[in-house]
Each structure stands twice: as C-alpha cells, then as structure tokens.
Write an enzyme that holds these catalytic residues in place. Structure first.
Site, short mmCIF file in Angstrom:
data_model
loop_
_atom_site.label_atom_id
_atom_site.label_comp_id
_atom_site.label_asym_id
_atom_site.label_seq_id
_atom_site.Cartn_x
_atom_site.Cartn_y
_atom_site.Cartn_z
N THR A 158 0.79 -1.17 0.00
CA THR A 158 0.00 -0.02 0.15
C THR A 158 0.86 1.29 -0.05
O THR A 158 1.18 1.68 -1.18
CB THR A 158 -0.99 0.17 1.29
N LYS A 184 4.26 -6.92 3.97
CA LYS A 184 3.72 -5.46 3.94
C LYS A 184 3.35 -4.83 4.99
O LYS A 184 2.97 -5.42 5.91
CB LYS A 184 2.77 -5.41 2.95
N THR A 195 -1.97 -2.56 9.51
CA THR A 195 -2.06 -2.94 8.09
C THR A 195 -0.85 -3.97 7.78
O THR A 195 -0.22 -4.14 6.89
CB THR A 195 -2.01 -1.82 7.29
N GLU A 281 6.20 4.80 7.43
CA GLU A 281 5.67 5.94 6.57
C GLU A 281 6.63 7.27 7.12
O GLU A 281 6.50 7.74 7.97
CB GLU A 281 4.53 6.27 6.67
N ASN A 403 -0.25 10.35 6.05
CA ASN A 403 -1.77 10.26 6.35
C ASN A 403 -2.82 11.24 6.59
O ASN A 403 -3.72 10.82 6.67
CB ASN A 403 -1.44 9.44 7.88
N THR A 408 -7.14 10.16 -0.51
CA THR A 408 -7.00 11.05 -1.40
C THR A 408 -5.80 10.76 -2.48
O THR A 408 -6.02 11.46 -3.47
CB THR A 408 -7.38 12.37 -1.01
#
Length: 408
Positions: A158, A184, A195, A281, A403, A408
């Site tokens: 992702t 992942k 996740t 991230e 985040n 979007t």
C-alpha cells in the site's frame, strides 16, 4: 550471503523458493495506479498451515474467513490477498464478499474452499468492488509461476516504499529445507497477535500444531515487537504454509535439528519485522531499543515497546536530539515496576545516564550518531536477567503528510 551456524540466507530468495510453491499478482483495478493489487500464493498440494491475527476488536472479515479455513483440517493450499481495500468494518456484506473471494479462488485453482485463505489491506470501511475483484481472480491462474514471488510482493503493497522478502536454507536430517517470507507494512503498525501482513512458506515436513506453536513464539519476539505509529490495525495477520516437499523426518522440538530450523524461522520473522519498521511511513532511520536487566520477560518487552513507541523519543531521533529524559520517562510509564536509582541509558556506545544520574557526554558526537540510519538505544534496569528488543522508526513531517491524505 549471510551464514550462521544454523542457516544460510539465500540470495534473491522469495516465497516460491521452498519447493511446492508458486505465486503471482496482477492489477484488477482496486488501486488508482497500474500497480498490482491482487496476488496469491499456491501450493502443489494442501500445506500444513498456521496463523496469528490482530487482537483489534474490529477484526476484518477476511481474517475470520482464513481462521475458519485453517480450523477445518489445519491446511491451506492457496493464500489470496488484495491491497487497496481492507474490507474491514463492512458488515455482513463484507463477510459475504470475503467468502465469495474464497470460493472464486478455489474454483479458479481447483482446490477445496476450506483450503483457501483470504486477506485484504487498504482503506477501512469501504465495500470491495466485487466485479473487479472476481474478474481479477479469474485471471490469476495465468499469472502464477515458480518465479512469481516478486509479483506477489508488489500486489500486497500500500504505502510501502520497498518490497520485503527473505529466504534461508537449513539442513534437517540431511535434507535441505527452505524457509521464506514476504510482508507488507509501513503505517498503522503496532501489532498485537498493521495493516501489517506477513506470509511465510517452507518445504519442511512439520505438522500444523507444531507450526502454530513456533509461529506464535516467534511472533512474540519479532512482529509483536515493532511499532511505527502505535496503531493496531483491523487486518494484521501472519500466515505460514509448509509443503513438506523437503521430505525430512517430521519436525518436532525433539528432533536433533529443531534448533536449527527454529533459528532460521526466527531469522525470517525478525528480518521481515525490521524491514517493516525501517520502511515506516516517512521514516529516515530504523530505531532499535534493547532492554536488559528486567525482572521478567513481560516487563522487558513492555518497556522496550513503550520506548520505541514514544512519539517524543521518535521525534528526538528524527531531530538528532540526545534527549535521554524522553527515554527514561517512557521507561517509567510502561506499567512495570522499575528501580528509579539503577537505570543506565546509552545511545549506541555513548552513555548518557548511569544509575539514574546524568553523565556528561559529547553532544556533537551524540548528534552525529543520531543522524545515522540505525539508532540503537540501550536501557539496563539492573533488576534481573531478562532482556528484550523492539524496533521502530523516527517520526517525521512526511508521516503526517502521507496520512493526512491517505484516502485521496
């Protein structure tokens, strides 16, 4: 090539290196880009299987389906995964969709429905566009191949920046056995079994019950010892499949080569866990917290994970600020008793606190160390003999940017 006394890391090994496994991936339309978003691991025959799952109360529908599949006879022959949509908090429709994915994969690959596992990752609370998913499943058999490990890895990503996979080989009873893994995870990482999805394959001959015990044990010291942002996902899962095609004597803890197999299995779990933490991230560095001198294993793990999960510690590492006060504050709030007169703290080899008292240190040297890609924080409680290690990453401006605009 990494070699230990117990195992050897296989260069360029993937989840299809163990005998009996194939994999593949494709783009079915769940992602806005053309990146793969549907993948599968397939075994030549039903494989012994085990899994660990998120403790989040809102467990995603695919995880329940996978648990139900394994519960039938402890075996899986195919593991289907989609990215781009978590199929979590989607009610009865989401559960029906997960079962529909299982049925479609079983039909496409000619296997029993209860030998198919399903998992999903992506945005929570949105129904899957099932026509796209089912059409993609129909196309998967043509994409599955012996060298399809990298395609599968692409299909499960992702916000990840890199693919995460490794493989080792070990000798069991004179037979060469492989253990491989792919994972992942980049954000929403604070597993409790983010996740986070992990997949392990092996050609070892080992029963489902022993596989479950080993996976649970390894998870406690690897996947459950990482954090990126303190958020436990609805979809965390690690599944392992064993084909038995190495034809070794059945592996149990009494086998003379059990320790070697366990060491290789643990290496794969730790490698994947650290790769997830390193790819957090927006992260610029991997942080490792080592706790020693604890009274219990539970205390050591809790303290290590509290320190690694502290937003203030993570921010200090990002800013290369040797602020040991944030570290000792995290130690003190971890929920386990500590002797407030005996704590030592080091940043790498730089001692900043000794017997809970400040030590003069070279600030410039500490700043330079904290700018490296691997930051190690050592905490010694001087209360016992138990130790634990946790991994995480720094907290950067990019984490907020990624985040803030995730949907979007």
């Amino acid at each position: 090539m990494t070699v230990s006394n117990s195992f050897t890391v296989v260069p360029d090994g993937t989840i299809t290196t163990p005998r009996g496994f194939r994999a593949g991936g494709l783009h079915c339309g769940l992602k806005k880009t053309e990146r793969y978003d549907l993948g599968i691991i397939v075994c030549d025959e039903p494989a012994e299987a085990a899994g660990v799952y998120t403790l989040n109360a809102f467990q995603a529908a695919p995880l329940r389906v996978t648990q139900q599949s394994i519960a039938v006879d402890g075996k899986l022959q195919a593991m289907l995964v989609n990215s781009g949509n978590a199929n979590a908090c989607t009610g009865k429709q989401g559960e029906e969709d997960a079962y529909a994915m299982r049925a479609a994969a079983a039909k496409a690959f000619g296997v029993a429905e209860h030998h198919v596992g399903v998992t999903s990752t992506g945005v929570i609370g949105e129904l899957l566009p099932m026509p796209k998913v089912l059409n993609g499943i129909d196309g998967l058999p043509a994409q599955v191949k012996l060298d399809g490990g990298e395609d599968f890895c692409q299909a499960i990503l992702t916000t990840d920046l890199v693919q995460k996979m490794t493989c080792v080989r070990v000798t069991v009873g004179g037979k060469t056995v492989h253990i491989a893994g792919a994972a992942k995870g980049s954000g929403m990482i604070h597993p409790n079994m983010a996740t986070m999805l992990g997949f392990m394959t092996t050609d070892a001959n080992i029963g489902s019950a022993q596989l479950q015990k080993l996976l649970s044990s390894v998870t406690d010291t690897t996947f459950n010892m990482i954090t990126v942002d303190g958020d436990t996902s609805t979809n965390d899962m690690v599944v392992v499949m064993a084909s038995g095609q190495a034809e070794n004597d059945n592996l149990t803890p009494d086998h003379p080569d059990w320790a070697a197999f366990e060491a290789g299995f643990r290496y794969v779990g730790e490698y994947l866990a650290k790769a997830i933490a390193r790819d957090g991230e927006g992260a610029t560095k991997l942080i490792e917290v080592n706790v020693a001198g604890a009274e219990s294993q539970e205390a050591a793990r809790a303290i290590a994970k509290t320190v690694i999960g502290s937003s203030l510690v993570k921010s200090a590492c990002f800013g290369a600020d040797a602020n040991w006060g944030r570290i000792i504050a995290a130690v003190g709030r971890a929920g386990y008793p500590v002797n407030t007169e005996t704590v030592d703290i080091r940043l790498g080899d730089i001692t900043v606190l000794e017997q809970s008292r400040p030590v003069k240190f070279d600030e410039d040297l500490a700043e330079a160390y904290l700018k490296t890609e691997l930051v190690q924080i050592h905490v010694n409680l001087h209360m016992g003999t138990e130790t634990a290690t946790a991994w995480g990453c720094d907290l950067t401006y990019d984490y907020v940017r990624i985040n803030a605009a995730y949907r979007t």
